[in-house]
Design an enzyme around this catalytic site. Sequence first.
Site, mmCIF file in Angstrom:
data_model
loop_
_atom_site.group_PDB
_atom_site.id
_atom_site.type_symbol
_atom_site.label_atom_id
_atom_site.label_comp_id
_atom_site.label_asym_id
_atom_site.label_seq_id
_atom_site.Cartn_x
_atom_site.Cartn_y
_atom_site.Cartn_z
ATOM 1 C CB SER A 126 -0.952 0.013 1.197
ATOM 2 O OG SER A 126 -2.053 -0.840 0.949
ATOM 3 C CE LYS A 129 -4.447 2.269 -0.409
ATOM 4 N NZ LYS A 129 -3.892 0.914 -0.312
ATOM 5 C CB SER A 306 -4.125 1.772 3.951
ATOM 6 O OG SER A 306 -3.390 1.263 2.856
#
Length: 476
Positions: A126, A129, A306
């Site tokens: 993640s 991102k 997240s």
Amino acid sequence: MVDTPEPSVPEQTTRTPLRLIVAAAVALVLLGGGAVWAGTASGNAKPVAVAAPDASAAPTPTPSPTPAQTRPAPTLATVTAPLRTCSVAGLAEDERLGEFQAQVVNAETGEILFDRGGSTASRAASVLKVLTSAAALSVLGPDYRATTTVVAGSEPGQVVLVGGGDLTLSSTPSGDESFYAGAAHLDDLAEQTRAAMGGTAITSVLLDSSYFGDPAWEPSWDRKEQTQGYMPEITALQVDGDRDNPYNSTSARSDDPVARAGAAFADELGGDPALSVGTAPAGASQLAAVQSQPVSSLIQQSLIVSDNALAEMLARLVAVESGTGNTFGTIQPAVLAGLAEYGIDTTGIRISDGSGLSDNNAVPPGYLTKLLQKINAREGSLGVIFDGLPVVGGSSGSLSYSDRFSGDNADADGAVFAKTGWIDTGYTLAGIIKAGDGSTLTFAVYALGDVGDNAKQAIDTITTGFFRCGNNLSNT
């Protein structure tokens, strides 16, 4: 080193007899000025005019020349990096870190303080991102809003609900916030639609989700992410990120987000209109519209916990607005083009999605440390990302949980601003450290391979080591 001047040597004064001066003058006249000048090679005595030799006189032996004195070349000053003595080598050998990669950089100078495979592109989970957010700020801008519209259908009494990629559109009543604070609401859209129809009964609703292309599920994703509540199918028309419970971050998702959105809209319209899926007529008149929160807000909502749905929404909108397409396969060229604005080499980066869930994503830790330098400096609109990063010991977000930076690692409370990452094949963390010595560091840590949940604690421990070492961090 500054060159030191040679010590001065007193001039030697030579008393020249008068007869010699006269003889020299006569010789000079007779020989047409054929005088020679002699002096010591060392330069310590004045040159003296000497008469040309008389051919009838006995030859005078020629003195051997004095060897020239050579000044030693000055030694150039050697500029060396400061000797750093704070080592985290032992922490880096923690078996819980699996296939360990990391890089730490002084954010002000750009000097790499610590590096273990920093140039190797690997799955970032993640942490990806951060790249998605940076590309969205570049391509869409912080003020961009996704718009959901209702247009007139091709039949009497028909309206078309057209998804514009806003996955946060909420089925909750206006004034009752869903998990996505500030989201637009379906009841507002329905009220506008009824007013625009002027009392004409709405008999059917066409659902248009063509703004995003198929497939709705990235092939490399595990379906458990859907059933366990971490990821919806990615459709341009859906409500509440397709959650069963619109108030929870983690909530099971359906197999048909478009149908769920259509049913919720029909309930708001009343009258039990028929539902079908299709495409709005070209040039249809608009009846109603609502907009999402701006990109700046969506990024912060995505990073703090997240949120996968928001990251995929942003990535797909970047592709659409860039003109590369509207499918998963068109995200990479669009995101890389958006990242080009920041002037950092993107060689080796692979992007399969916007959330980082795919094992096929690959980002070098060294790319992240460079991008985070710009985020720390708040270049352009990148301060939006800094403001959305979870904070160690904060009141909310993925670094506020009880299993993160606990015990001795609580030393870093309030000093680490970072994006967490987790997939089945690894854990990651990347961000900014306000170190104990006052320096600012950017860092990225990957613990990949066959690792367990305790990899998080090993990552926290070495990150706390970075915090304690600061600019004295050694690479050995």
